[in-house]
Design an enzyme around this catalytic site. Structure first.
Site, PDB file in Angstrom:
ATOM      1  N   LYS A 173       3.501  13.814  21.612  1.00 36.37           N
ATOM      2  CA  LYS A 173       3.175  14.625  22.782  1.00 36.37           C
ATOM      3  C   LYS A 173       1.702  15.020  22.706  1.00 36.37           C
ATOM      4  O   LYS A 173       1.303  15.875  21.914  1.00 36.37           O
ATOM      5  CB  LYS A 173       4.025  15.897  22.858  1.00 36.37           C
ATOM      6  CG  LYS A 173       3.906  16.525  24.242  1.00 36.37           C
ATOM      7  CD  LYS A 173       4.191  18.004  24.286  1.00 36.37           C
ATOM      8  CE  LYS A 173       3.012  18.873  23.986  1.00 36.37           C
ATOM      9  NZ  LYS A 173       1.898  18.793  24.941  1.00 36.37           N
ATOM     10  N   GLU A 248      -1.666  21.474  10.830  1.00 37.91           N
ATOM     11  CA  GLU A 248      -3.136  21.509  10.736  1.00 37.91           C
ATOM     12  C   GLU A 248      -3.596  22.488  11.799  1.00 37.91           C
ATOM     13  O   GLU A 248      -3.508  22.196  12.998  1.00 37.91           O
ATOM     14  CB  GLU A 248      -3.725  20.118  11.020  1.00 37.91           C
ATOM     15  CG  GLU A 248      -3.208  18.997  10.131  1.00 37.91           C
ATOM     16  CD  GLU A 248      -3.787  19.034   8.728  1.00 37.91           C
ATOM     17  OE1 GLU A 248      -4.665  19.873   8.457  1.00 37.91           O
ATOM     18  OE2 GLU A 248      -3.345  18.232   7.894  1.00 37.91           O
ATOM     19  N   CYS A 282     -12.220  21.816  14.906  1.00 38.28           N
ATOM     20  CA  CYS A 282     -11.650  22.819  14.000  1.00 38.28           C
ATOM     21  C   CYS A 282     -12.547  23.052  12.792  1.00 38.28           C
ATOM     22  O   CYS A 282     -12.470  24.090  12.153  1.00 38.28           O
ATOM     23  CB  CYS A 282     -10.268  22.361  13.546  1.00 38.28           C
ATOM     24  SG  CYS A 282     -10.292  20.708  12.848  1.00 38.28           S
ATOM     25  N   GLU A 384     -10.928  33.073  15.728  1.00 42.61           N
ATOM     26  CA  GLU A 384     -11.418  31.742  16.124  1.00 42.61           C
ATOM     27  C   GLU A 384     -11.785  31.743  17.614  1.00 42.61           C
ATOM     28  O   GLU A 384     -10.951  32.047  18.458  1.00 42.61           O
ATOM     29  CB  GLU A 384     -10.337  30.687  15.871  1.00 42.61           C
ATOM     30  CG  GLU A 384     -10.859  29.279  16.092  1.00 42.61           C
ATOM     31  CD  GLU A 384      -9.773  28.204  15.974  1.00 42.61           C
ATOM     32  OE1 GLU A 384      -8.662  28.404  16.501  1.00 42.61           O
ATOM     33  OE2 GLU A 384     -10.056  27.155  15.368  1.00 42.61           O
TER      34      GLU A 384
END
Ligand code: NAD
Length: 480
Positions: A173, A248, A282, A384
């Site tokens: 997906k 992750e 990231c 973040e």
């Protein structure tokens, strides 16, 4: 308006839900295609196709699977330009970047894991002549691969390739925000002769089709890359069925500049690590710690270089920063700039939405932003942002910077710059991150264990680590 299709059982199929989500071109802010908002019926079709194909795919020789994957990589490479253009349109990132990084890495991922599977071995343990243990590594079944929008096809292939090479089949997906290259990839799979049902790609929302994949008992493995909050939710759902999970997740990575660094290299690399892909990798370094006696010089040089970065049309060669991925994401980034100002931060450059002209008028552009004067524990230095925003912070000594670098809940990556080898070893050993670079950034060897500590993830992917994750070990003990 083009309707993207799912790829199930070797065929392009329309969603059973008949519902579609708008797919935006971030550089213009206009809808340019429609993403299926797939539902449980689509998932069940994909699951049936996948389970059926697993019976034969898992029994094929490694060489057979290798040939299929190499064929896929070759076919993909023939479409590099088309895919690079599509990725840039779908995501807003510069075309030179998709040409240099995103798309070439897809074929590379596939070739790497196809080849690795030929070298993948399991262990034998002998017991002083009394018995012998050997460990089989077997394919597990249907694997769910859920990926984010920042490196859409690159990360999708990073998951699909090792899962298939190890003998599993996949229901993938892609992010509903950037589905287009996965759709093109489906067509490439058909052209390359990938057996029907071995790769299934279903599009839609995380809370919809994403959760169908995660919750179903017959998908025993989930490989997920995305945000930490989503990872937490997925991990909880997977626990109900004791699934094997690889997560992750997010990061808030430190870049540490010691005064004995190679100055020009440190400035150049830290600018790139802060703003490549609009800061939406990231691994981007968003907290730049600079040793006090170099702080003033470094800050001036850094800001001078950042001011030269062009925000513009993703297809222009001069553009360093294209559009950020969506309106919502742009608003989130602008919100954080506002938070930083309220926390007492001084915006040294950028800090604003950029309005381009002509057909790019409605696009989501933000100028690269450098902020100073913030405490290392404030929100901007802890949460973040995932955009073109960095904070620059002075430090006194090694002990000081290690404490500040390790102060967030994340532990994905770090980079440090020093010409002192002993210091590089010493500090690297004390930084709580899964990936540490010294005097460089984003230098990737696909064999290394890749992933994060703390809230940046669970498990490692990469090299044989991926093949171990996507196989089940079974030990057989024979008495002699
Ligand atoms: P996200 O968590 O919002 O979405 C990632 C994927 O998960 C999407 O496909 C989404 O549809 C799906 N999803 C969302 N909710 C779900 C649910 N309940 N069940 C199943 N699937 C669900 O992340 P994003 O905004 O697409 O990506 C940005 C994040 O990804 C950042 O935090 C970034 O740091 C992280 N990221 C991490 C790595 C890494 O290797 N550690 C790499 C790239 C991006």
């Amino acid at each position: 308006m083009e309707k993207i299709k799912n790829y199930i059982g070797g065929k392009l199929t329309s969603t059973k839900s008949r519902n579609y989500l708008d797919n935006f071109n971030p550089s213009t802010g206009k809808v340019y295609s429609l993403t299926p908002d797939s539902n449980k019926d689509d998932f069940l079709l994909a699951l049936t196709a996948a389970k059926k194909s697993f019976i034969s795919w898992s029994k094929k020789s490694k060489k057979y699977r290798y040939d299929v994957l190499m064929n896929l990589a070759n076919e993909l490479e023939k479409n590099n330009t088309k895919l690079a253009i599509a990725e840039s349109v779908d995501n807003g990132k510069p075309l030179w970047l998709t040409k240099q990084m995103d798309i070439p890495r897809c074929a590379e991922n596939i070739r790497f894991f196809a080849t690795a599977s030929l070298h993948f071995d399991s262990k034998v343990h002998t017991m002083d002549g009394k018995a012998i243990n050997y460990t089989l590594r077997e394919p597990i079944g249907v694997v769910g691969c859920i990926s984010p929008w920042n490196l859409p096809l690159y990360l999708l292939t990073w998951k699909i390739a090792p899962a298939l090479a190890a003998g599993n089949v996949v229901i993938a997906k892609p992010s509903e925000i950037t589905p287009y290259t996965a759709y093109l990839f489906s067509k490439i799979c058909i052209k390359a002769g990938v057996p029907p049902g071995v790769i299934n790609i279903v599009h839609g929302r995380g809370a919809g089709i994403g959760e169908e994949i995660v919750k179903h008992r017959d998908v025993p493995v989930i490989s997920f890359t995305g945000g930490t909050e989503t990872g937490k939710k997925i991990n909880t759902l997977c626990a109900n069925n004791f699934k094997k999970v690889s997560l992750e997740l997010g990061g808030k990575n430190p870049t540490i500049i010691f005064s004995d660094c190679d100055f020009d290299k440190a400035v150049e690399t830290s600018v790139r690590s802060a703003f490549l892909n609009q800061g939406q990798i990231c691994l981007c370094g968003s907290r730049i710690f600079v040793e006090k006696n170099l702080y003033s010089r470094f800050k001036s040089a850094f800001v001078k270089e950042v001011k030269k970065l062009v925000v513009g049309n993703p297809s222009s060669k001069n553009t360093f920063l294209g559009a950020v991925v969506s309106k919502d994401h742009m608003e989130k980034i602008l919100y954080y700039i506002d938070v930083a100002k309220k926390e007492g931060g001084k915006v040294l450059c950028g800090g604003k939405q950029v309005f381009l002209k002509g057909k790019l008028k409605g696009g989501y552009y933000i100028s690269p932003t450098v902020i100073s004067g913030l405490d290392y524990l404030c929100r901007l230095n802890q949460e973040e942002v995932f955009g073109p925003v960095v904070s620059i912070i002075p430090f006194e000594n090694e002990k000081d910077v290690i404490k500040m670098a390790n102060s967030t809940k994340y532990g994905l990556s770090a980079s440090l710059f020093t010409e002192n080898l002993s210091k590089a070893h010493r500090v690297s050993a004390k930084i709580n991150s899964g990936v540490i670079w010294v005097n460089t950034w984003l230098l990737r060897d696909l064999r290394i264990p890749f992933g994060g500590m703390k809230d940046s993830g669970v498990g490692r992917e990469g090299g044989f680590g991926s093949l171990r994750f996507f196989t089940e070990p079974k030990n057989i003990c024979i008495k002699i």
